[in-house]
Write a protein that holds these residues in place. Structure first.
Motif, short mmCIF file in Angstrom:
data_model
loop_
_atom_site.label_atom_id
_atom_site.label_comp_id
_atom_site.label_asym_id
_atom_site.label_seq_id
_atom_site.Cartn_x
_atom_site.Cartn_y
_atom_site.Cartn_z
N LYS A 170 0.79 -1.25 0.11
CA LYS A 170 0.03 0.02 -0.13
C LYS A 170 0.76 1.25 0.02
O LYS A 170 1.80 1.18 0.66
CB LYS A 170 -0.76 0.13 1.13
N PRO A 171 0.67 2.21 -0.76
CA PRO A 171 -0.81 2.61 -1.32
C PRO A 171 -0.79 1.77 -2.82
O PRO A 171 -1.81 2.35 -3.44
CB PRO A 171 -0.63 4.06 -1.60
N HIS A 172 -0.11 1.27 -3.37
CA HIS A 172 -0.17 0.55 -4.54
C HIS A 172 -1.45 -0.47 -4.42
O HIS A 172 -1.70 -1.00 -3.38
CB HIS A 172 0.99 -0.24 -5.04
N PRO A 173 -2.15 -0.51 -5.69
CA PRO A 173 -3.41 -1.48 -5.62
C PRO A 173 -3.10 -3.07 -5.38
O PRO A 173 -3.88 -3.64 -5.10
CB PRO A 173 -3.93 -0.94 -7.06
N GLU A 204 -8.82 2.26 -3.07
CA GLU A 204 -9.40 3.22 -4.15
C GLU A 204 -8.77 2.82 -5.53
O GLU A 204 -9.44 2.56 -6.81
CB GLU A 204 -9.18 4.63 -3.93
N ALA A 205 -7.50 2.61 -5.64
CA ALA A 205 -6.74 2.43 -6.86
C ALA A 205 -7.02 0.97 -7.58
O ALA A 205 -6.95 0.98 -8.64
CB ALA A 205 -5.21 2.59 -6.76
N ALA A 206 -7.40 -0.08 -6.50
CA ALA A 206 -7.55 -1.30 -6.99
C ALA A 206 -9.31 -1.17 -7.45
O ALA A 206 -9.37 -2.24 -8.14
CB ALA A 206 -7.50 -2.24 -5.64
N GLY A 207 -10.15 -0.31 -6.98
CA GLY A 207 -11.29 -0.10 -7.39
C GLY A 207 -12.20 -0.69 -6.50
O GLY A 207 -13.70 -0.92 -6.81
N ARG A 228 -6.09 4.92 -0.30
CA ARG A 228 -5.83 4.94 -1.54
C ARG A 228 -5.37 3.75 -2.49
O ARG A 228 -5.66 3.62 -3.55
CB ARG A 228 -4.25 5.93 -1.69
N SER A 229 -4.62 2.75 -1.60
CA SER A 229 -4.53 1.22 -2.18
C SER A 229 -5.95 0.60 -2.69
O SER A 229 -6.06 0.18 -3.74
CB SER A 229 -4.09 0.42 -1.18
#
Length: 219
Positions: free
Chosen positions: A146-149, A180-183, A177-178
């Motif tokens: 995290k914050p990477h998805p 959110e970025a993943a959907g 943010r992680s």
């Protein structure tokens, strides 16, 4: 079969969201700093909340000018200290255990998505008095924390779901943010840090009273 149409799964952060382990991490970081003649404040600790242990330990190693330990050795030391504090009784966040039990009884899939090491995640999972999670994704299970998805994408994949079918519950901006970025649909439950409500992000003051009807309304 699930009693609700949405979400198909709830993905949980661990430290600070399900259990109030952040003070243990701060104490462990402070002990490390003290051994190297440095101080480590609460503000320093808050900067690391939500980050992967690899990133956090690299920051500690640099700021404390640690020359004799590798990043992995810093991770191991911190993790060992925190696990020792958690053994015996888990410091549950208010409403967390009840929410987990409610989801399991309703047939909703669950995943633990934590940046702690897998051995620590399993040390926590093994103390829960029922089968709380379908899958566990830990910090050493992913290439990018995290914050990477990646953590949330991996959890959804292991569950056989799209991330958009999942709700993710977090206590940090980094974790949100992680998700959110993943959907995923991101739900923030503040602990030590304020969480801004932006975009699709929903902020709950507490997990107390979390119910299926409210979760279904997030669709």
């Amino acid at each position: 079969m699930s009693q609700i149409k949405f979400p198909k799964a709830v993905l949980w952060d661990m430290d600070g969201t399900l259990i109030n382990s952040e003070p243990y991490w701060l104490l462990s970081e402070s002990n490390l700093a003290s051994d190297y003649g440095k101080s480590w404040t609460q503000e320093h600790g808050h900067e690391l909340i939500g980050k992967s242990l690899y990133d956090s330990s690299a920051i500690l190693k640099e700021r404390l000018n640690i020359q004799d330990l590798s990043v992995q050795e810093v991770i191991d030391r911190l993790t060992n200290e925190v696990i020792s504090k958690l053994q015996g009784a888990l410091p549950w966040r208010p409403g967390a255990l009840e929410a987990l039990m409610m989801l399991r009884q309703a047939g909703v899939k669950t995943a633990l998505v934590t940046m702690s090491m897998r051995r620590m995640a399993l040390a926590v999972v093994d103390q829960i008095p029922f089968e709380a999670f379908d899958v566990v994704v830990a910090g050493d299970d992913v290439n990018l924390g995290k914050p990477h998805p990646e953590p949330y994408l991996k959890a959804a994949q292991l569950l056989g779901l799209e991330a958009s079918d999942c709700v993710a519950i977090e206590d940090s901006v980094t974790g949100l943010r992680s998700a959110e970025a993943a959907g995923c649909i991101p739900v923030g439950v503040p602990n030590l840090m304020e969480l801004p409500e932006t975009g699709r992000r929903v902020i709950l003051p507490s997990l107390v009273g979390l119910d299926l009807k409210w979760l279904e309304s997030l669709a």
